[in-house]
Design an enzyme around this catalytic site. Structure first.
Site, PDB file in Angstrom:
ATOM      1  CG  ASN A  10      -1.875   1.141   1.282  1.00 20.78           C
ATOM      2  OD1 ASN A  10      -1.501   2.279   1.069  1.00 20.78           O
ATOM      3  ND2 ASN A  10      -3.125   0.843   1.596  1.00 20.78           N
ATOM      4  CB  ALA A  11       1.622   3.696  -2.687  1.00 22.91           C
ATOM      5  CE  LYS A  13      -2.470   0.088   5.574  1.00 27.28           C
ATOM      6  NZ  LYS A  13      -2.768  -1.322   5.845  1.00 27.28           N
ATOM      7  CG  ASP A  69      -4.459  -5.965   9.310  1.00 25.52           C
ATOM      8  OD1 ASP A  69      -4.339  -5.887   8.071  1.00 25.52           O
ATOM      9  OD2 ASP A  69      -5.474  -6.439   9.847  1.00 25.52           O
ATOM     10  CB  SER A  70      -4.899  -0.010   9.844  1.00 30.04           C
ATOM     11  OG  SER A  70      -4.472   0.144   8.515  1.00 30.04           O
ATOM     12  NE  ARG A 183      -1.036   3.232   8.864  1.00 34.26           N
ATOM     13  CZ  ARG A 183      -2.185   3.517   8.249  1.00 34.26           C
ATOM     14  NH1 ARG A 183      -2.455   4.742   7.860  1.00 34.26           N
ATOM     15  NH2 ARG A 183      -3.055   2.564   8.011  1.00 34.26           N
TER      16      ARG A 183
END
EC number: 3.6.1.66
Length: 197
Positions: A10-11, A13, A69-70, A183
Site C-alpha cells: 500500500n503506497a 502506508k 494491519d488497520s 497510525r
C-alpha cells in the site's frame, strides 16, 4: 541505517511510515521493492493479520519487519468493515469503490449514529522466528460523513470526520494527521518500545 522491510504494498502506508521512521535510523523498504508477495491474511483480528504479514516478510527477506494491519470499524455496522476494510467492495476493490459502498450502506443511518473508529496495529519482528514481537495499537474516533471532503490521505479519509479538528481526515495536513491518527498513535508506541528495548 538499519534496513527494515515494511510488509505492505500500500503506497499510502509506505509514504506515511517511511517519512516518520527515517528520523529513527530505520531505512524502510516496501516488501514489493524486494519482490515479496503478500501474505495471506487469514486472521480474524488486526493483530493476527499484522503478525502473519510481518512474519512472512521477515522470513522471505531475512530482515526485521514491520507490518501494519488497520481498518475502519463503524458502530452502526457492528464493527464492519473492520479487517475487510481494504476489500470491502469485493475482490476488485479500490479506495473509491469501498468509500462509495460504505456511504451507500449507511445512507439510512441518522447523523447521530454514524460513529466510527480507525484502528491500526503495528507489529515489529526482529527476525522471522521472533517469539516476542512488539505489538502496538492505536485508535482514532470519528464520524462518517454523508459526502466526501478533502483530497489528502487515502482510503476512507474523505468521509471520516474528526470532531476535534472540525474537518475530515482528508482535509488534514500530513503533519496534523500523523499527530492524532490511529497510525500515528501506534507508531509513537512502537518508537517508544524500540527506544526502550
Amino acid at each position: 541505517m538499519q534496513k527494515v522491510v515494511l510488509a505492505t504494498g500500500n503506497a499510502g502506508k509506505v509514504r506515511e511510515l517511511a517519512s516518520l521512521l527515517s528520523d529513527f535510523g530505520l531505512d524502510i523498504v516496501a516488501q514489493t521493492d524486494l519482490g515479496v508477495d503478500s501474505a495471506e491474511e487469514t486472521g480474524l483480528t488486526f493483530i493476527e493479520n499484522a503478525i502473519l504479514k510481518a512474519r512472512h516478510a521477515a522470513k522471505v527477506t531475512g530482515l526485521p519487519a514491520i507490518a501494519d494491519d488497520s481498518g475502519l470499524a463503524v458502530d452502526a455496522l457492528g464493527g464492519a468493515p473492520g479487517i475487510y476494510s481494504a476489500r470491502y467492495s469485493g475482490e476488485d476493490a479500490t479506495d473509491q469503490k469501498n468509500l462509495q459502498k460504505l456511504l451507500e450502506t449507511l445512507k439510512d443511518v441518522p447523523d447521530d449514529q454514524r460513529q466510527a473508529r480507525f484502528h491500526c496495529v503495528l507489529v515489529y519482528l526482529r527476525h522471522a522466528e521472533d517469539p516476542t514481537p512488539l505489538v502496538c495499537h492505536g485508535s482514532w474516533p470519528g464520524v462518517i460523513t454523508r459526502e466526501p471532503a478533502g483530497t489528502g490521505g487515502f482510503g476512507y479519509d474523505p468521509i471520516f470526520f474528526v470532531p476535534s479538528e472540525g474537518k475530515t481526515a482528508a482535509e488534514l495536513t500530513r503533519e496534523e494527521k500523523s499527530a492524532i491518527s490511529h497510525r500515528g498513535q501506534a507508531l509513537k508506541l512502537l518508537l517508544d518500545a524500540l527506544r526502550n528495548g
